[in-house]
Design an enzyme around this catalytic site. Sequence first.
Site, PDB file in Angstrom:
ATOM      1  N   SER A  11      44.320  54.536   0.598  1.00 24.27           N
ATOM      2  CA  SER A  11      44.259  53.815   1.875  1.00 24.27           C
ATOM      3  C   SER A  11      43.515  52.486   1.776  1.00 24.27           C
ATOM      4  O   SER A  11      42.955  52.005   2.744  1.00 24.27           O
ATOM      5  CB  SER A  11      43.589  54.706   2.928  1.00 24.27           C
ATOM      6  N   ALA A  14      46.343  47.895  -0.095  1.00 25.59           N
ATOM      7  CA  ALA A  14      47.767  48.058  -0.404  1.00 25.59           C
ATOM      8  C   ALA A  14      48.366  49.216   0.399  1.00 25.59           C
ATOM      9  O   ALA A  14      49.382  49.046   1.086  1.00 25.59           O
ATOM     10  CB  ALA A  14      47.945  48.290  -1.911  1.00 25.59           C
ATOM     11  N   GLY A  49      34.226  37.914  -2.520  1.00 29.97           N
ATOM     12  CA  GLY A  49      34.581  36.492  -2.492  1.00 29.97           C
ATOM     13  C   GLY A  49      35.593  36.135  -1.428  1.00 29.97           C
ATOM     14  O   GLY A  49      35.397  35.220  -0.640  1.00 29.97           O
ATOM     15  N   GLY A  50      36.716  36.850  -1.390  1.00 32.02           N
ATOM     16  CA  GLY A  50      37.709  36.542  -0.372  1.00 32.02           C
ATOM     17  C   GLY A  50      39.125  36.754  -0.833  1.00 32.02           C
ATOM     18  O   GLY A  50      39.385  37.426  -1.830  1.00 32.02           O
ATOM     19  N   GLU A 116      36.949  28.790  -5.838  1.00 35.41           N
ATOM     20  CA  GLU A 116      36.567  29.749  -6.883  1.00 35.41           C
ATOM     21  C   GLU A 116      37.032  29.255  -8.234  1.00 35.41           C
ATOM     22  O   GLU A 116      37.930  28.410  -8.328  1.00 35.41           O
ATOM     23  CB  GLU A 116      37.135  31.138  -6.577  1.00 35.41           C
ATOM     24  N   HIS A 353      35.683  45.386 -14.295  1.00 32.14           N
ATOM     25  CA  HIS A 353      35.828  44.886 -12.924  1.00 32.14           C
ATOM     26  C   HIS A 353      37.235  45.097 -12.370  1.00 32.14           C
ATOM     27  O   HIS A 353      37.392  45.526 -11.235  1.00 32.14           O
ATOM     28  CB  HIS A 353      35.482  43.397 -12.923  1.00 32.14           C
ATOM     29  N   GLU A 377      46.292  47.649  -7.149  1.00 34.54           N
ATOM     30  CA  GLU A 377      45.703  47.610  -8.496  1.00 34.54           C
ATOM     31  C   GLU A 377      46.297  48.656  -9.440  1.00 34.54           C
ATOM     32  O   GLU A 377      46.276  48.479 -10.660  1.00 34.54           O
ATOM     33  CB  GLU A 377      44.176  47.750  -8.394  1.00 34.54           C
ATOM     34  N   SER A 393      43.876  39.630  -6.091  1.00 34.29           N
ATOM     35  CA  SER A 393      44.233  41.056  -6.026  1.00 34.29           C
ATOM     36  C   SER A 393      44.374  41.565  -4.600  1.00 34.29           C
ATOM     37  O   SER A 393      45.262  42.364  -4.318  1.00 34.29           O
ATOM     38  CB  SER A 393      43.222  41.889  -6.803  1.00 34.29           C
TER      39      SER A 393
HETATM   40  C1  LIG Z   1      32.837  44.590  -6.278  1.00 38.71           C
HETATM   41  C2  LIG Z   1      34.245  44.073  -6.199  1.00 38.71           C
HETATM   42  C3  LIG Z   1      34.495  42.808  -5.701  1.00 38.71           C
HETATM   43  C4  LIG Z   1      35.809  42.337  -5.606  1.00 38.71           C
HETATM   44  N1  LIG Z   1      36.043  41.111  -5.036  1.00 38.71           N
HETATM   45  C5  LIG Z   1      37.331  40.718  -4.830  1.00 38.71           C
HETATM   46  C6  LIG Z   1      37.609  39.523  -4.094  1.00 38.71           C
HETATM   47  O1  LIG Z   1      36.711  38.849  -3.606  1.00 38.71           O
HETATM   48  N2  LIG Z   1      38.920  39.182  -3.917  1.00 38.71           N
HETATM   49  C7  LIG Z   1      39.966  39.921  -4.426  1.00 38.71           C
HETATM   50  O2  LIG Z   1      41.135  39.554  -4.237  1.00 38.71           O
HETATM   51  N3  LIG Z   1      39.709  41.060  -5.116  1.00 38.71           N
HETATM   52  C8  LIG Z   1      38.435  41.483  -5.312  1.00 38.71           C
HETATM   53  N4  LIG Z   1      38.201  42.644  -5.987  1.00 38.71           N
HETATM   54  C9  LIG Z   1      39.348  43.437  -6.436  1.00 38.71           C
HETATM   55  C10 LIG Z   1      40.008  44.123  -5.244  1.00 38.71           C
HETATM   56  O3  LIG Z   1      39.004  44.595  -4.368  1.00 38.71           O
HETATM   57  C11 LIG Z   1      40.895  45.290  -5.646  1.00 38.71           C
HETATM   58  O4  LIG Z   1      41.709  44.948  -6.711  1.00 38.71           O
HETATM   59  C12 LIG Z   1      41.807  45.703  -4.501  1.00 38.71           C
HETATM   60  O5  LIG Z   1      41.034  45.907  -3.363  1.00 38.71           O
HETATM   61  C13 LIG Z   1      42.581  46.966  -4.831  1.00 38.71           C
HETATM   62  O6  LIG Z   1      43.223  47.416  -3.664  1.00 38.71           O
HETATM   63  P1  LIG Z   1      44.117  48.732  -3.706  1.00 38.71           P
HETATM   64  O7  LIG Z   1      44.602  48.964  -2.329  1.00 38.71           O
HETATM   65  O8  LIG Z   1      45.104  48.642  -4.785  1.00 38.71           O
HETATM   66  O9  LIG Z   1      43.101  49.897  -4.150  1.00 38.71           O
HETATM   67  P2  LIG Z   1      41.740  50.374  -3.483  1.00 38.71           P
HETATM   68  O10 LIG Z   1      41.274  49.450  -2.471  1.00 38.71           O
HETATM   69  O11 LIG Z   1      40.817  50.707  -4.591  1.00 38.71           O
HETATM   70  O12 LIG Z   1      42.166  51.738  -2.751  1.00 38.71           O
HETATM   71  C14 LIG Z   1      42.449  52.902  -3.500  1.00 38.71           C
HETATM   72  C15 LIG Z   1      42.640  54.061  -2.553  1.00 38.71           C
HETATM   73  O13 LIG Z   1      43.148  55.178  -3.262  1.00 38.71           O
HETATM   74  C16 LIG Z   1      42.393  56.343  -2.947  1.00 38.71           C
HETATM   75  N5  LIG Z   1      42.548  57.277  -4.063  1.00 38.71           N
HETATM   76  C17 LIG Z   1      42.256  57.105  -5.365  1.00 38.71           C
HETATM   77  N6  LIG Z   1      42.618  58.207  -6.062  1.00 38.71           N
HETATM   78  C18 LIG Z   1      43.155  59.077  -5.175  1.00 38.71           C
HETATM   79  C19 LIG Z   1      43.726  60.375  -5.277  1.00 38.71           C
HETATM   80  N7  LIG Z   1      43.829  61.033  -6.429  1.00 38.71           N
HETATM   81  N8  LIG Z   1      44.186  60.972  -4.147  1.00 38.71           N
HETATM   82  C20 LIG Z   1      44.082  60.349  -2.941  1.00 38.71           C
HETATM   83  N9  LIG Z   1      43.549  59.120  -2.792  1.00 38.71           N
HETATM   84  C21 LIG Z   1      43.116  58.494  -3.899  1.00 38.71           C
HETATM   85  C22 LIG Z   1      41.002  55.795  -2.708  1.00 38.71           C
HETATM   86  O14 LIG Z   1      40.221  56.728  -1.992  1.00 38.71           O
HETATM   87  C23 LIG Z   1      41.342  54.541  -1.899  1.00 38.71           C
HETATM   88  O15 LIG Z   1      41.646  54.906  -0.573  1.00 38.71           O
HETATM   89  C24 LIG Z   1      36.887  43.130  -6.083  1.00 38.71           C
HETATM   90  C25 LIG Z   1      36.641  44.393  -6.601  1.00 38.71           C
HETATM   91  C26 LIG Z   1      35.339  44.875  -6.660  1.00 38.71           C
HETATM   92  C27 LIG Z   1      35.104  46.253  -7.205  1.00 38.71           C
END
Ligand SMILES: Cc1cc2nc3c(=O)[nH]c(=O)nc-3n(C[C@H](O)[C@H](O)[C@H](O)COP(=O)(O)OP(=O)(O)OC[C@H]3O[C@@H](n4cnc5c(N)ncnc54)[C@H](O)[C@@H]3O)c2cc1C
Length: 534
Positions: A11, A14, A49-50, A116, A353, A377, A393
Amino acid sequence: MKTTDVLIIGSGIAGATAALQLARNPDRRIILITRAPDPRESNSRYAQGGIISRGEDDTAELLVKDILAAGAGASLPRAAEILAEEGPGLLEEILVGTAGIEFDHDSNGEPEYGQEAAHSRRRILHVGDGTGRAIMQGLAETLKRFPNVEVETHFTGVDLITFPHHSRDPLTAYEPIACHGAYVFDRQAHTVHRTLAAATILATGGLGRIYRNTTNPAGARGDGLAMASRAGARIVNAEYIQFHPTALAVPGAEGFLISEAVRGEGGVLLTPEGEPFMEKYSPEWKDLAPRDVVARAIHSEMEDHNYSYVLLDLASHMSSPKIKERFPNIYQECKRVGVDISREPIPVVPAAHYFCGGVAVDEWGRSSIQNLYAIGEVSCTGLHGANRLASTSLLEGLVWGNRAAQDVESRLASRTLPPTPRLEDVPPWDESGLTEAPDPALIQGDMQTIQNIMWHYVGLIRSGDRLSRAIRELRHLQNEIETFYSVTKLSDGLIGLRNAVEVALIVAQAARHNRQSRGCHFRSDAVQVGDRLI
Ligand SMILES: Cc1cc2nc3c(=O)[nH]c(=O)nc-3n(C[C@H](O)[C@H](O)[C@H](O)COP(=O)(O)OP(=O)(O)OC[C@H]3O[C@@H](n4cnc5c(N)ncnc54)[C@H](O)[C@@H]3O)c2cc1C
């Protein structure tokens, strides 16, 4: 057991975006699960960052150019074009328009675009230094308005339900692999049930937690990648792990990101004895060298001298009031764990990271398995190539969350998705023989072993010998873990451990296979052929 149109696992930005876009059709039923107790908890929430938008003197072409330059020749141009063309509009439509997120403005009400590293224009929208928190708050609140989205917290996806693997009909062996949902572990009831779906979207985020030092929160252990790999999905670019040079190395706040802006404002890296060292590694740029150069320099200092951290000194270069004004959150968080950055240097280490590789997907988030999508991701659209451009990302999660939703909706509407199997065609989770209670000491101990192997042998500086050693040790550990898994009652920790060792092996094997240093994959033994390193 449940049946739904679309199962979304994860959640973060993405998964939440995909759910929101699918929910616009009130006839669609969507189940959105997360292993976390709170749907906002995710990597997305910690983004500081954003998110990329389009700056004043900016164009889609300029952004594409920057993305391709950062990707070190391995970014897919079409993926960069999609992001650059669609991203800024979707940001306005979904994040600002639908979710009501208020990005920072200047006193004239104009968007305050941030700058950035490696961006040729000011184009980053932010909400203070808590952009991810604001985005996840807005998306989670908006989802509550849609009764056709069932958000299930405390539910961990265990394995994808795929045919022929889980089919009772032997003739499905001759058909392409198709996904029909997932086995899901209810963390509160301690049971596994089947969620059958016409389409399944993996949005489980990254895998930073397989490394000893990481900026990622606890859930980033590669669950989705492991599930997809076990199901037979194609995975690409797994060797490309981006490391951030400076994460806090103080108990109680390990991995907290110390922004690159601290060095930008004059912060200097020192050994624990107080000696500056960056000149040795980058005489021209010193502390302002590119992110991967600084991260490797710190890593070398730590390995050569057995340091457990280095220091980042801002206090000697900026006045105390200025530090508190410029870095209020970093100041507060460091203060909380006993470091006053306005008076003393900050202990830091490099940290895993971002995962640039993932489940290979096309322009619509479709994986190599029928009915299975991957977004954010956990996926590899090709956008990041060998190195991610900062702040791409979050936008990638938004763009491909929207695209996957569009594709699923049109295939549901045109009934071109293969039919969802009947309940009796899918065996229930087999718990016979699972007699042992999960031993937290074993789970924690094995997890730490994986993290140490990955840190030392599959980290910032890799070599054939280190990678072979890692693979041997991880294979041994995987055997132990699989034996343990086959007799132990399921828990979220055990699911994560099994997945962590699996994805650690995927990363280590990809890194050994690729003998060319490129982007964030650095091999000290890269082979020189002619004028090329291979
Ligand atoms: C400290 C930090 C700073 C960052 N700063 C930036 C920034 O400024 N700008 C930028 O663009 N990116 C930044 N990033 C990268 C960015 O935050 C991530 O790449 C992006 O948010 C990933 O989004 P996502 O929806 O793919 O996954 P996530 O946001 O990680 O969501 C994953 C979801 O999957 C769930 N999940 C995982 N495994 C399971 C499972 N087996 N069963 C059920 N649920 C599960 C989790 O609970 C969560 O809800 C940063 C990352 C970090 C760690």
